[in-house]
Scaffold this active site. Structure first.
Site, PDB file in Angstrom:
ATOM      1  N   GLY A  66       0.798  -1.219   0.000  1.00 20.57           N
ATOM      2  CA  GLY A  66       0.000   0.000   0.000  1.00 20.57           C
ATOM      3  C   GLY A  66       0.827   1.263   0.000  1.00 20.57           C
ATOM      4  O   GLY A  66       1.995   1.266  -0.377  1.00 20.57           O
ATOM      5  N   ASP A 178      13.255  -8.441  11.318  1.00 19.40           N
ATOM      6  CA  ASP A 178      13.628  -7.721  10.090  1.00 19.40           C
ATOM      7  C   ASP A 178      14.347  -6.415  10.421  1.00 19.40           C
ATOM      8  O   ASP A 178      14.048  -5.369   9.846  1.00 19.40           O
ATOM      9  CB  ASP A 178      12.386  -7.455   9.240  1.00 19.40           C
ATOM     10  CG  ASP A 178      12.734  -7.042   7.807  1.00 19.40           C
ATOM     11  OD1 ASP A 178      13.818  -7.435   7.327  1.00 19.40           O
ATOM     12  OD2 ASP A 178      11.934  -6.335   7.175  1.00 19.40           O
ATOM     13  N   ASP A 404       4.908 -27.884  -1.372  1.00 21.21           N
ATOM     14  CA  ASP A 404       3.972 -28.849  -0.789  1.00 21.21           C
ATOM     15  C   ASP A 404       3.854 -28.622   0.717  1.00 21.21           C
ATOM     16  O   ASP A 404       4.439 -29.332   1.526  1.00 21.21           O
ATOM     17  CB  ASP A 404       4.463 -30.269  -1.095  1.00 21.21           C
ATOM     18  CG  ASP A 404       3.517 -31.341  -0.582  1.00 21.21           C
ATOM     19  OD1 ASP A 404       2.357 -31.003  -0.262  1.00 21.21           O
ATOM     20  OD2 ASP A 404       3.943 -32.506  -0.492  1.00 21.21           O
ATOM     21  N   ASP A 406       1.407 -29.017   2.941  1.00 21.45           N
ATOM     22  CA  ASP A 406       0.823 -30.026   3.835  1.00 21.45           C
ATOM     23  C   ASP A 406       1.488 -31.398   3.698  1.00 21.45           C
ATOM     24  O   ASP A 406       1.072 -32.358   4.328  1.00 21.45           O
ATOM     25  CB  ASP A 406      -0.686 -30.144   3.614  1.00 21.45           C
ATOM     26  CG  ASP A 406      -1.034 -30.482   2.169  1.00 21.45           C
ATOM     27  OD1 ASP A 406      -0.097 -30.735   1.382  1.00 21.45           O
ATOM     28  OD2 ASP A 406      -2.234 -30.491   1.829  1.00 21.45           O
ATOM     29  N   ASP A 476      26.533   2.768 -14.485  1.00 16.89           N
ATOM     30  CA  ASP A 476      26.921   2.986 -15.884  1.00 16.89           C
ATOM     31  C   ASP A 476      28.359   2.516 -16.118  1.00 16.89           C
ATOM     32  O   ASP A 476      29.303   3.298 -16.097  1.00 16.89           O
ATOM     33  CB  ASP A 476      26.767   4.473 -16.221  1.00 16.89           C
ATOM     34  CG  ASP A 476      27.271   4.816 -17.608  1.00 16.89           C
ATOM     35  OD1 ASP A 476      27.267   3.918 -18.468  1.00 16.89           O
ATOM     36  OD2 ASP A 476      27.660   5.973 -17.824  1.00 16.89           O
ATOM     37  N   ASN A 478      29.924   1.364 -18.804  1.00 18.74           N
ATOM     38  CA  ASN A 478      30.655   1.770 -20.013  1.00 18.74           C
ATOM     39  C   ASN A 478      30.829   3.285 -20.117  1.00 18.74           C
ATOM     40  O   ASN A 478      31.335   3.809 -21.104  1.00 18.74           O
ATOM     41  CB  ASN A 478      29.986   1.218 -21.277  1.00 18.74           C
ATOM     42  CG  ASN A 478      28.632   1.860 -21.546  1.00 18.74           C
ATOM     43  OD1 ASN A 478      28.159   2.711 -20.781  1.00 18.74           O
ATOM     44  ND2 ASN A 478      27.993   1.445 -22.627  1.00 18.74           N
ATOM     45  N   ASP A 480      28.842   5.912 -20.600  1.00 21.45           N
ATOM     46  CA  ASP A 480      28.249   6.730 -21.664  1.00 21.45           C
ATOM     47  C   ASP A 480      27.201   7.704 -21.118  1.00 21.45           C
ATOM     48  O   ASP A 480      26.471   8.345 -21.869  1.00 21.45           O
ATOM     49  CB  ASP A 480      27.641   5.853 -22.763  1.00 21.45           C
ATOM     50  CG  ASP A 480      26.504   4.968 -22.257  1.00 21.45           C
ATOM     51  OD1 ASP A 480      26.232   4.987 -21.028  1.00 21.45           O
ATOM     52  OD2 ASP A 480      25.898   4.249 -23.073  1.00 21.45           O
TER      53      ASP A 480
END
EC number: 2.7.11.1
Length: 530
Positions: A66, A178, A404, A406, A476, A478, A480
Site C-alpha cells: 500500500g 527484520d 507442498d 501439507d 553505468d 561503459n 556513456d
C-alpha cells in the site's frame, strides 16, 4: 494477529498440520465479496470511515502492500502518517495474518521513545488504515552521510538505541525478525531527533525457548540459524551486529554476487577486520561485533549483554576521530543503491498482480491431467516442459518440497501459485524488463539522468544532483552517461536478488535456497521447530 493467545503463526501452522487449506481471499475464484462476504482483517478497528476524522494528504512512500500518506486530524490539526494497506494486495492468507499480527504487536508494545506509536486503526471495504506517529527526519544512513564527519562515537549511539528497541521487544515477547537500517527513521530533522523503529511487519510473538522455522528477513541481515530454519530471538542481535559492522565500515560483513553466495557467506560467518578502516577501529568495537555475530546463537550476546559491553558503556568516550571519507562514501553508495533497487522492486511487485495469478492457474489446469485438483512431481515436470520452461530435475524436486505445504506429495492450485513466480524466473527476466521499462519513459532503451531523477522523486532529495549522479556513476559501467538494460540487470542482481519483489515470494525463495543448501551439505537442519 487479532487473537494472540497462541504462539506466533500458530493459527496458520495448526491448520496446515491438519491439512486445512487457507483460502486466498483475493484469488479470482474468491474475489473481494464472495457470496456477499467481506474480508475483515482487523478484530477491533477504531472505526471504518477514516475520512470522517482525518484528511489524507500527499504521498510519503509506497510499499508492497500500500501507500503511506501525510494525515491530518481534522479537529485538532495534528499531523500523523497513515499507512493504507490495500486489501487487493493481500494475496495470501499469510499476508493477511502478517497485517493482523503487525497491528496487534504495535498495540501491545508500551510507549517507547524509539518505537513509532500507533494511534488508531481503521478498516473499510478496500483497505486497512494505520494512523501512526509521523517521522520526518529521514533514514538512518541518509543522516549519517549528510553529517559528513562520522565516528565510532556516533555509531555507538546509534547501535545503543537499536539494541534498546530490541531489548524492549524481547521483554514483551516480540521478535522483530527484520532489523535493518531502512526500518529506522528519525522523528524530525533536528540534530537531537530520536531514532525510531517504524516497521513490525515481519515481527512475531514468542515464548522463551520457542523455535521458529519460517525464513523471513533481508539477506544481508539474516542470521545463519534462520537459513537452518530453527531460530529464536537471538536473530535480532545478529541483525543489529550486521548494522553495526556496516556503520563502521560502510559495507555488509557477508556479501556475494548472488543470494546463494550471500547465504554461504553467512553460514561461514568469517568476519573481515583487515580492510580499511578496520585498522583504526578500536579493539572494543571489533570485540562487540564478533560477539554479536557469533554463529552459535547460544553463545551470542543478549540485548542486555550488548548494552553492558564496554564499548557501549563508554560510548560517549569512544573515538571521535572521523573514520574517513571512504566509509562515508560507502555508506552513501549503499543507501543510494538500496533506494534504486527498492523503487524497482516496487514496480515489480505491482506486476505480480491478480491477473498474473489467473494466468498461473490456467497453467495449473493444463498440468492437472488427472483432473483431481492437484498435481504430482511428474505432472509438474512434464507441464513445465510443455510450457517450454527448462528446469533441472533436482530443482523441480526442490520446488515441489518447498511448495507442498501439507506434505501430501501433491501441489494444489494455491501451493502451485506460491512457487510459480520462481519457476517463471528460472526461464526469463520478464518482471525485471517491466521495471526497466518503467524507468525508460521515452522508450530510448536507456535510463537517462532526467528519467532517474523523476522516478526517484519520492525517495531521494532530488535537489542534490550528487545523489542521482552517484547512481549513474556506479551503474553505468561503459561510462556513456546513461544506464542500459544490461547494466540495470547487473545492478539489480548484484548482492541481493531483485526477485524478492514480494514478501511471500521472498519466503518461498529462501525456503528453496535453504533446501538446496541442505542438499549440497552447506547446512544441516537443527532439530524440530514450530
Amino acid at each position: 494477529m487479532g487473537n494472540c493467545c497462541g504462539t506466533a503463526g500458530s493459527l496458520i501452522q495448526d491448520k496446515q498440520k491438519k491439512g486445512f487449506k487457507l483460502p486466498n481471499p483475493f484469488s479470482n475464484e474468491y474475489g473481494n465479496h464472495h457470496d456477499g462476504l467481506k474480508l475483515i482483517v482487523l478484530k477491533e478497528p477504531t472505526g471504518h470511515e477514516i475520512k470522517q476524522k482525518y484528511k489524507l494528504g500527499r504521498e510519503l512512500g509506497r510499499g508492497e502492500f500500500g501507500v503511506t500518506y501525510l494525515c491530518t486530524e481534522i479537529e485538532t490539526g495534528e499531523i500523523f502518517a497513515c499507512k493504507s494497506i490495500l486489501k487487493k494486495k493481500l494475496k495470501t492468507s499469510i499476508d493477511i495474518e502478517d497485517v493482523k499480527r503487525e497491528v496487534e504487536i504495535m498495540r501491545q508494545m508500551p510507549e517507547h521513545p524509539n518505537i513509532v506509536t500507533l494511534k488508531e486503526t481503521y478498516e473499510d471495504d478496500k483497505a486497512v488504515h494505520l494512523v501512526m506517529e509521523l517521522c520526518e527526519g529521514g533514514e538512518l544512513f541518509d543522516r549519517i552521510v549528510a553529517r559528513g564527519h562520522y565516528t565510532e562515537r556516533a555509531a555507538a549511539s546509534v547501535i545503543k538505541t537499536i539494541i534498546e528497541v530490541v531489548q524492549m521487544c524481547h521483554k514483551h515477547g516480540v521478535m522483530h525478525r527484520d532489523l535493518k537500517p531502512e526500518n529506522f527513521l528519525f522523528a524530525n530533522k533536528k540534530e537531537t531527533a530520536s531514532l525510531k523503529a517504524i516497521d513490525f511487519g515481519l515481527s512475531v510473538f514468542f515464548k522463551p525457548g520457542e523455535r521458529f522455522n519460517e525464513i523471513v528477513g533481508s539477506p544481508y541481515y539474516m542470521a545463519p540459524e534462520v537459513l537452518r530454519r530453527s531460530y529464536g530471538q537471538e536473530i535480532d542481535i545478529w541483525s543489529a551486529g550486521v548494522i553495526l559492522y556496516i556503520l563502521l565500515c560502510g559495507v555488509p560483513p557477508f556479501w556475494a554476487e548472488t543470494e546463494h553466495g550471500v547465504a554461504k557467506a553467512i553460514l561461514k560467518s568469517v568476519i573481515d577486520f583487515k580492510r580499511d578502516p578496520w585498522p583504526k577501529v578500536s579493539d572494543n568495537a571489533k570485540d562487540l561485533i564478533k560477539k554479536m555475530l557469533h554463529p552459535d546463537p547460544r553463545r551470542r550476546l543478549t540485548a542486555q549483554q550488548v548494552l553492558d559491553h564496554p564499548w557501549i558503556q563508554n560510548g560517549k568516550n569512544a573515538s571521535n576521530v572521523s573514520l574517513g571519507e571512504t566509509v562515508r562514501a560507502r555508506l552513501k553508495q549503499f543507501s543510494v543503491m538500496n533506494k534504486l533497487k527498492k523503487r524497482a522492486l516496487r514496480v515489480i511487485a505491482e506486476h505480480l498482480s491478480v491477473e498474473e495469478t489467473s494466468c498461473i492457474k490456467e497453467r495449473f489446469q493444463v498440468m492437472d491431467t488427472s483432473n483431481r485438483g492437484k498435481i504430482t512431481i511428474t505432472e509438474l515436470g512434464i507441464g513445465l516442459q510443455k510450457l517450454g520452461i527448462v528446469v533441472p530435475q533436482d530443482d523441480i524436486q526442490i520446488l515441489m518440497d518447498a511448495g507442498d505445504v501439507d506434505k501430501d506429495g501433491y501441489l494444489d492450485v494455491n501451493e502451485f501459485v506460491a512457487i510459480s513466480v520462481h519457476i517463471r524466473k528460472l526461464g526469463n527476466d520478464e518482471h525485471l524488463k517491466k521495471a526497466f521499462t518503467f524507468f525508460d519513459k521515452n522508450k530510448s532503451g536507456y535510463i537517462e539522468i532526467e528519467e532517474l531523477r523523476d522516478a526517484l522523486a519520492d525517495d531521494v532529495d532530488t535537489t542534490s544532483e550528487e545523489v542521482v549522479e552517484a547512481i549513474i556513476l556506479d551503474v553505468d559501467t561503459n561510462k556513456d552517461g546513461k544506464i542500459s538494460y544490461d547494466e540495470f540487470a547487473t545492478m539489480m542482481k548484484t548482492g541481493t536478488d531483485w526477485r524478492k519483489a514480494s514478501r511471500q515470494y521472498s519466503r518461498d525463495l529462501f525456503k528453496c535456497l535453504s533446501l538446496k543448501l541442505m542438499q549440497d551439505g552447506s547446512l544441516q537442519s537443527n532439530g524440530d521447530t514450530k
